[in-house]
Enzyme design. Structure first.
Site, PDB file in Angstrom:
ATOM      1  N   HIS A  22      30.371  -6.314  24.722  1.00 44.18           N
ATOM      2  CA  HIS A  22      31.806  -6.422  25.008  1.00 44.18           C
ATOM      3  C   HIS A  22      32.037  -6.417  26.520  1.00 44.18           C
ATOM      4  O   HIS A  22      31.572  -5.536  27.219  1.00 44.18           O
ATOM      5  CB  HIS A  22      32.555  -5.264  24.353  1.00 44.18           C
ATOM      6  N   ASP A  64      37.626 -11.572  24.491  1.00 44.44           N
ATOM      7  CA  ASP A  64      38.092 -10.207  24.742  1.00 44.44           C
ATOM      8  C   ASP A  64      39.617 -10.106  24.681  1.00 44.44           C
ATOM      9  O   ASP A  64      40.311 -10.679  25.519  1.00 44.44           O
ATOM     10  CB  ASP A  64      37.590  -9.757  26.117  1.00 44.44           C
ATOM     11  N   TYR A 112      32.982 -19.048  41.609  1.00 43.17           N
ATOM     12  CA  TYR A 112      31.567 -18.881  41.949  1.00 43.17           C
ATOM     13  C   TYR A 112      31.179 -17.399  41.993  1.00 43.17           C
ATOM     14  O   TYR A 112      30.126 -17.006  41.473  1.00 43.17           O
ATOM     15  CB  TYR A 112      31.245 -19.498  43.313  1.00 43.17           C
TER      16      TYR A 112
END
Length: 143
Positions: A22, A64, A112
C-alpha cells in the site's frame, strides 16, 4: 499463460505488482523516458504501447483511496494545461477501473523526482510523447 491475467504482463511485472505494498508507486513510461538512469528497477516491455500496459496493470492494481490523487502523468513542457492524446487515454483508463478517480498532472521534473522513488519503472515501446503514468497502489479490503 494464466486465466484472467492479461498476457502482456510479464512474469517480472506480475511479481512486482504482487510484491508492492500500500502506497508503493509504479511508473509506466514511454520509449524516450530515461528509465535506466532513474534509480528504481526497470522492467522492459518493448514493442507495447504505454496505454495498453496501463490498461493491463490497472485491471489488477487497486489505486490508493487514502489520498486525494493517485494517478499522475507528466505535464506538457511549456503548456501545462494542454492534454495530449496519451493523457486523455490514461484518464479514461483510470476512470474505467476506479470511477471516482482521475488523472492528475505533474511538472516534468517533479514527475522525474517522484518516479525516482518508485517501486519499479516499466519501460514500454510507446513512441507518442508524454506516454508516462505513475500509479499509487491502494488496498483490497476484506469482503
Amino acid at each position: 499463460m494464466l486465466k484472467n491475467i492479461p498476457p502482456i504482463l510479464s512474469p517480472d511485472l506480475l511479481h512486482a505488482l504482487r510484491a508492492m505494498g500500500h502506497g508503493d508507486e509504479i511508473v509506466i513510461v514511454d520509449a524516450n523516458y530515461p528509465a535506466e538512469s532513474a534509480g528504481p528497477p526497470v522492467i522492459r516491455l518493448d514493442g507495447l504501447l504505454a496505454t495498453d500496459v496501463a490498461d493491463a496493470v490497472l485491471s489488477l492494481l487497486p489505486l490508493d483511496d487514502f489520498v486525494e490523487e493517485q494517478a499522475f502523468a507528466m505535464e506538457v513542457v511549456g503548456n501545462p494545461r494542454k492534454r495530449e492524446q496519451t493523457h486523455k487515454e490514461f484518464d479514461k483508463l483510470v476512470r474505467k477501473y476506479e470511477p471516482a478517480m482521475k488523472l492528475a498532472l505533474l511538472e516534468r521534473y517533479e514527475f522525474y523526482e517522484r518516479a525516482s522513488r518508485a517501486f519499479v519503472i516499466v519501460q514500454t515501446g510507446e513512441r507518442r510523447l508524454y506516454g508516462n503514468i505513475l500509479l499509487k497502489k491502494g488496498v483490497i479490503r476484506p469482503a
